[in-house]
Design a protein around this motif. Structure first.
Motif, PDB file in Angstrom:
ATOM      1  N   ALA A  99     -42.835 -47.195  21.009  1.00 21.12           N
ATOM      2  CA  ALA A  99     -41.466 -47.228  20.207  1.00 21.12           C
ATOM      3  C   ALA A  99     -41.387 -46.405  19.149  1.00 21.12           C
ATOM      4  O   ALA A  99     -42.586 -45.982  18.484  1.00 21.12           O
ATOM      5  N   ASN A 100     -40.299 -45.534  19.135  1.00 18.90           N
ATOM      6  CA  ASN A 100     -39.833 -44.526  18.015  1.00 18.90           C
ATOM      7  C   ASN A 100     -40.687 -43.193  18.134  1.00 18.90           C
ATOM      8  O   ASN A 100     -40.492 -42.295  17.453  1.00 18.90           O
ATOM      9  N   THR A 101     -41.259 -43.025  19.390  1.00 22.41           N
ATOM     10  CA  THR A 101     -41.943 -41.619  19.552  1.00 22.41           C
ATOM     11  C   THR A 101     -40.624 -40.648  19.506  1.00 22.41           C
ATOM     12  O   THR A 101     -40.981 -39.481  18.873  1.00 22.41           O
ATOM     13  N   VAL A 102     -39.903 -40.897  20.333  1.00 19.60           N
ATOM     14  CA  VAL A 102     -38.694 -39.845  20.587  1.00 19.60           C
ATOM     15  C   VAL A 102     -38.178 -39.771  19.255  1.00 19.60           C
ATOM     16  O   VAL A 102     -37.527 -38.685  18.946  1.00 19.60           O
ATOM     17  N   LEU A 103     -37.805 -40.835  18.779  1.00 21.77           N
ATOM     18  CA  LEU A 103     -37.034 -40.899  17.182  1.00 21.77           C
ATOM     19  C   LEU A 103     -37.621 -39.834  16.328  1.00 21.77           C
ATOM     20  O   LEU A 103     -37.092 -39.111  15.610  1.00 21.77           O
ATOM     21  N   LEU A 104     -39.204 -39.787  16.444  1.00 25.30           N
ATOM     22  CA  LEU A 104     -39.585 -39.004  15.599  1.00 25.30           C
ATOM     23  C   LEU A 104     -39.719 -37.587  16.192  1.00 25.30           C
ATOM     24  O   LEU A 104     -39.456 -36.348  15.347  1.00 25.30           O
ATOM     25  N   VAL A 105     -39.838 -37.143  17.427  1.00 27.65           N
ATOM     26  CA  VAL A 105     -39.991 -35.894  18.007  1.00 27.65           C
ATOM     27  C   VAL A 105     -38.993 -35.242  18.105  1.00 27.65           C
ATOM     28  O   VAL A 105     -38.925 -34.160  17.929  1.00 27.65           O
ATOM     29  N   VAL A 106     -37.772 -35.960  18.260  1.00 28.52           N
ATOM     30  CA  VAL A 106     -36.584 -35.073  18.241  1.00 28.52           C
ATOM     31  C   VAL A 106     -36.255 -34.320  17.051  1.00 28.52           C
ATOM     32  O   VAL A 106     -35.976 -33.121  16.967  1.00 28.52           O
ATOM     33  N   PRO A 107     -36.513 -34.709  15.760  1.00 30.17           N
ATOM     34  CA  PRO A 107     -35.940 -34.053  14.499  1.00 30.17           C
ATOM     35  C   PRO A 107     -37.204 -32.891  14.670  1.00 30.17           C
ATOM     36  O   PRO A 107     -36.879 -31.656  14.113  1.00 30.17           O
ATOM     37  N   LEU A 108     -38.318 -33.113  15.109  1.00 29.52           N
ATOM     38  CA  LEU A 108     -39.497 -32.075  14.783  1.00 29.52           C
ATOM     39  C   LEU A 108     -39.239 -30.827  15.989  1.00 29.52           C
ATOM     40  O   LEU A 108     -39.247 -29.856  15.761  1.00 29.52           O
ATOM     41  N   ILE A 109     -38.689 -31.242  16.943  1.00 30.81           N
ATOM     42  CA  ILE A 109     -38.356 -30.424  17.951  1.00 30.81           C
ATOM     43  C   ILE A 109     -37.243 -29.554  17.561  1.00 30.81           C
ATOM     44  O   ILE A 109     -37.263 -28.137  17.564  1.00 30.81           O
ATOM     45  N   SER A 110     -36.124 -30.138  16.972  1.00 36.73           N
ATOM     46  CA  SER A 110     -34.949 -29.384  16.529  1.00 36.73           C
ATOM     47  C   SER A 110     -35.240 -28.495  15.547  1.00 36.73           C
ATOM     48  O   SER A 110     -34.749 -27.343  15.368  1.00 36.73           O
ATOM     49  N   SER A 111     -36.077 -29.032  14.419  1.00 38.14           N
ATOM     50  CA  SER A 111     -36.386 -28.084  13.384  1.00 38.14           C
ATOM     51  C   SER A 111     -37.225 -27.015  13.622  1.00 38.14           C
ATOM     52  O   SER A 111     -37.226 -25.862  13.355  1.00 38.14           O
ATOM     53  N   GLY A 112     -38.307 -27.371  14.701  1.00 36.07           N
ATOM     54  CA  GLY A 112     -39.082 -26.195  15.250  1.00 36.07           C
ATOM     55  C   GLY A 112     -38.266 -25.264  15.856  1.00 36.07           C
ATOM     56  O   GLY A 112     -38.580 -23.886  15.843  1.00 36.07           O
ATOM     57  N   CYS A 113     -37.290 -25.578  16.697  1.00 37.28           N
ATOM     58  CA  CYS A 113     -36.258 -24.554  17.295  1.00 37.28           C
ATOM     59  C   CYS A 113     -35.646 -23.512  16.199  1.00 37.28           C
ATOM     60  O   CYS A 113     -35.235 -22.638  16.440  1.00 37.28           O
ATOM     61  N   VAL A 114     -35.151 -24.547  15.199  1.00 39.57           N
ATOM     62  CA  VAL A 114     -34.397 -23.789  13.911  1.00 39.57           C
ATOM     63  C   VAL A 114     -35.193 -22.894  13.444  1.00 39.57           C
ATOM     64  O   VAL A 114     -34.803 -21.662  13.051  1.00 39.57           O
ATOM     65  N   MET A 115     -36.300 -23.002  13.284  1.00 39.96           N
ATOM     66  CA  MET A 115     -37.384 -22.126  12.517  1.00 39.96           C
ATOM     67  C   MET A 115     -37.629 -20.845  13.353  1.00 39.96           C
ATOM     68  O   MET A 115     -38.351 -19.972  13.037  1.00 39.96           O
ATOM     69  N   ILE A 116     -37.798 -21.120  14.700  1.00 41.82           N
ATOM     70  CA  ILE A 116     -37.811 -20.092  15.767  1.00 41.82           C
ATOM     71  C   ILE A 116     -36.522 -19.061  15.436  1.00 41.82           C
ATOM     72  O   ILE A 116     -36.740 -17.714  15.427  1.00 41.82           O
ATOM     73  N   TRP A 117     -35.485 -19.536  15.612  1.00 43.14           N
ATOM     74  CA  TRP A 117     -34.133 -18.999  15.578  1.00 43.14           C
ATOM     75  C   TRP A 117     -34.004 -18.116  14.379  1.00 43.14           C
ATOM     76  O   TRP A 117     -33.603 -17.016  14.165  1.00 43.14           O
ATOM     77  N   LYS A 118     -34.287 -19.113  13.368  1.00 47.29           N
ATOM     78  CA  LYS A 118     -34.217 -18.165  11.815  1.00 47.29           C
ATOM     79  C   LYS A 118     -35.463 -18.279  11.280  1.00 47.29           C
ATOM     80  O   LYS A 118     -35.799 -18.660  10.091  1.00 47.29           O
ATOM     81  N   TRP A 119     -36.302 -17.462  11.789  1.00 47.82           N
ATOM     82  CA  TRP A 119     -37.651 -17.100  11.633  1.00 47.82           C
ATOM     83  C   TRP A 119     -37.913 -16.508  10.337  1.00 47.82           C
ATOM     84  O   TRP A 119     -38.742 -16.932   9.694  1.00 47.82           O
ATOM     85  N   ASP A 120     -36.977 -15.801   9.801  1.00 55.37           N
ATOM     86  CA  ASP A 120     -37.078 -15.067   8.374  1.00 55.37           C
ATOM     87  C   ASP A 120     -36.583 -16.152   7.265  1.00 55.37           C
ATOM     88  O   ASP A 120     -37.134 -15.751   6.217  1.00 55.37           O
ATOM     89  N   LYS A 121     -35.871 -17.261   7.610  1.00 54.66           N
ATOM     90  CA  LYS A 121     -35.770 -18.222   6.678  1.00 54.66           C
ATOM     91  C   LYS A 121     -36.375 -19.470   7.034  1.00 54.66           C
ATOM     92  O   LYS A 121     -36.398 -20.460   5.902  1.00 54.66           O
ATOM     93  N   ALA A 122     -37.649 -19.682   7.717  1.00 52.02           N
ATOM     94  CA  ALA A 122     -38.145 -20.669   8.058  1.00 52.02           C
ATOM     95  C   ALA A 122     -38.945 -21.241   6.834  1.00 52.02           C
ATOM     96  O   ALA A 122     -38.831 -22.475   6.610  1.00 52.02           O
ATOM     97  N   ARG A 123     -39.676 -20.253   6.229  1.00 50.39           N
ATOM     98  CA  ARG A 123     -40.286 -20.876   4.898  1.00 50.39           C
ATOM     99  C   ARG A 123     -39.403 -21.196   3.711  1.00 50.39           C
ATOM    100  O   ARG A 123     -39.901 -22.423   3.224  1.00 50.39           O
ATOM    101  N   ASP A 124     -38.338 -20.881   3.664  1.00 47.07           N
ATOM    102  CA  ASP A 124     -37.164 -21.249   2.979  1.00 47.07           C
ATOM    103  C   ASP A 124     -36.929 -22.819   3.072  1.00 47.07           C
ATOM    104  O   ASP A 124     -36.896 -23.622   2.415  1.00 47.07           O
TER     105      ASP A 124
END
Lengths: 463, 148
Positions: free
Chosen positions: A281-306
């Motif tokens: 239970a709640n595995t996908v609930l946790l994983v989804v924001p992590l995958i999305s934010s991981g993708c965001v940080m790849i797309w905006k790699w220069d702002k990832a640290r910010d």
């Protein structure tokens, strides 16, 4: 300095008193110590808000050093899944902010055609509630207040009534989904309630409460509404407001929105995916924001640290993490089962009375304390009821709505209140007194909590 | 070389009770971006700069709203500009002032300017009295002249 010293002494005395009382009631040494430390942390939060993290650090250390809890259970009770979920969501929110999603919402509000005062109240209430439900109350309130201030400036009316309306709606909306308030994800992770459960049960009730609150504020602030209508007629259409801001570049905004929508979609269906793939239970609930934010940080790699350094509220998250550990210590030492037994002893088998008590204590408590602190303390007690054979489902809803709606009662009841009042003080030099807020806050809080009480006690839907 | 050797000693300063518009007009007349503010006892209490003026007239929540562009000037900004004359320097100035001791090395001043993002820094003596002011341009010029 003297006042601080007095507060510190009072804090110490109350915490020790509670610990001694716990021993007097029959609790063991470790149980009493966990009560003392937890009380000291809560009181530290109340009396010394700016130092709450220090209290959390030192309190947790004392628990470890006195062997009230061990390291293994510190990790277990820290609710890392909740913390990481919030980290992931904060990164996504940071992206949305940067790409102008919230400014776009502000723009939509500024562009309302054929504006009337009632339409304005309806729009800001619905948008506040919706935004709060989808992102978080803390994030959404800043943008809504920005829109309200611009419109009130343009039409030369006092903004305070409309800011208060927006805040009240924000707190109500925050109960509608798992995302709206940190207590939502906390309750979901500890209770086994899913996003779908929230949509089916919390969302409709929050919506009904919102409509009721809108009717109340339309009556409460009728003079301000009449004045706004008058000024709209005199000053004419809001053509200048319509052209006030724009949000470039559109492509990035669309990509950001797409990421957010996909994230919401998978979060909404997390339970289905968990069943389909046999995941805990709640595995996908946790994983989804992590995958999305991981993708965001790849797309905006220069702002990832910010995103990680500026948009993630580490101060708050660390406080939550250690607060959960301290609340978990109450469970670990058996204090919460002890307390649950005593409460059951008082209310007997009257489950509706128990629900009422939990609902109103969490509403009143949340009006004075941070609701995460309150809910973190209550969760082990409600889990204790579960251990004693009581189905706690109704109680989870009680604590969710009490925790969210109680935030409307006083001006310190919710972070959204504090942020909004801070903005209006800095921008307009308006200092809201405790009582100015209290009467409308109590009215809305009582009305909405009353509706929830009726729903929980008199319908079988929440059992 | 120490900063006291290159600092501007003849300082124009503002009193914290001065009118904000008068102070702004002085900045424009002197063609500088900021001035130190002193109280009635001559102690440094703040900095009145173009940046603080803009921060005063624009909404405070702008940083948190995120990506957008103003296509028009909001009414609130016009109102704040029109009522700027009701304010005093102390209502606009930045109260946290970075200062440097007069015996500091030029590199230390440069270091402070970079870390604190300051364009000019008041120079104080051991008794914490303001004795001069140095700008980023002064430091750049002095450093390059020293090693030419």
């Amino acid at each position: 300095m003297i006042i601080r010293l007095l507060k510190l002494v009072l804090l110490f005395l109350i915490a020790v008193f509670l610990g001694n009382s716990a021993k007097g009631w029959g609790m063991t040494q470790h149980q009493a110590l966990s009560i003392t430390i937890f009380s000291a942390s809560i009181l530290g939060t109340l009396f010394f808000w700016d130092f709450r993290l220090s209290f959390a650090f030192i309190g947790t250390s004392v628990l470890l050093l006195t062997k009230t809890i061990d390291l293994e259970h510190v990790i277990e009770f820290s609710s890392l899944e909740v913390i990481l979920f919030l980290v992931g969501m904060m990164v996504i929110i940071g992206l949305l902010k940067q790409e102008g999603f919230f400014a776009w919402i502000v723009q939509l509000i500024l562009r309302i055609r054929n504006l009337t005062a009632k339409k304005f109240v309806l729009v800001i209430s619905l948008v506040s509630a919706a935004l709060s439900a989808m992102t978080s109350e803390v994030v959404s309130i800043i943008f809504i207040v920005a829109a309200v201030l611009e419109i009130c400036d343009y039409f030369e009316v006092k903004p305070l009534p409309f800011v208060i309306i927006a805040v009240l709606a924000t707190n109500i909306g925050s109960a509608a989904t798992v995302l709206g308030n940190p207590i939502g994800i906390l309750i979901a992770s500890k209770s086994g309630l899913t996003f779908e459960d929230f949509i089916l049960k919390a969302f409709p009730l929050a919506f009904v409460c919102l409509i009721a609150a809108i009717f109340l504020v339309l009556f409460w602030y009728r003079k301000a509404i009449i004045q706004l209508d008058k000024n709209i007629k005199e000053l004419g259409a809001n053509e200048m407001l319509i052209k006030l801001i724009s949000v470039p570049p559109e492509r990035n905004l669309r990509i950001g929105l797409a990421i957010f929508t996909v994230t919401l979609f998978f979060i909404a269906l997390h339970h289905r995916f968990e069943l389909l793939y046999g995941l805990p239970a709640n595995t996908v609930l946790l994983v989804v924001p992590l995958i999305s934010s991981g993708c965001v940080m790849i797309w905006k790699w220069d702002k990832a640290r910010d995103y990680i350094e500026r948009d993630v509220e580490w101060w708050t998250l660390l406080f939550f993490l250690l607060l959960f550990v301290q609340a978990g210590t109450l469970k670990y030492t058996g204090s919460t089962v002890f307390i649950a037994e005593r409460i059951i002893g008082l209310v007997g088998q009257n489950f509706n009375l128990l629900t009422t008590v939990i609902l109103f204590i969490s509403a009143i408590g949340s009006s004075l304390l941070d609701n995460v602190v309150l809910v973190a303390a209550f969760i082990p007690v409600i889990q204790g009821f579960g251990t004693l054979g009581i189905d706690p489902r109704q109680l989870w809803w009680a604590i969710l709505f009490g925790g969210c709606f109680g935030g409307n009662i006083t001006l310190v009841g919710s972070t959204a209140n504090i942020i909004a009042l801070g903005i209006i003080e800095k921008e307009k030099d308006i200092k809201v007194t405790f009582l100015t807020w209290f009467w409308i806050g109590l009215s809305v809080g009582a009305l909405t909590t009353g509706i929830v009480w009726l729903a929980l006690v008199f319908t079988p839907f929440y059992r | 070389m120490k900063v006291k050797e290159i600092m501007t000693k003849k300082i124009t300063s503002l009193n914290f009770e001065d009118n904000a518009v008068t102070a702004l007009e002085l900045l424009l007349k002197l063609k500088i971006s900021g001035l130190p503010v002193i109280n009635d006892t001559g102690k440094l209490v703040g900095m009145f700069t173009e940046k603080e003026i803009l921060a005063k007239i624009l909404p405070k929540y702008l940083e948190n709203v995120g990506g957008f562009v103003y296509d028009e000037n909001p009414k609130a900004v016009k109102q704040k500009i029109l009522s700027f004359g009701d304010l005093k320097v102390k209502d606009v100035m930045r109260k946290e002032v970075i200062t440097i001791d007069e015996d500091s090395a030029l590199c230390e001043v440069a270091h402070t300017m970079l870390v604190q993002k300051a364009r000019r820094i008041p120079i104080i003596d051991k008794a914490k009295n303001i004795v001069g002011i140095v700008s980023r341009g002064d430091i750049v010029k002095a450093l390059f002249n020293e090693y030419k």
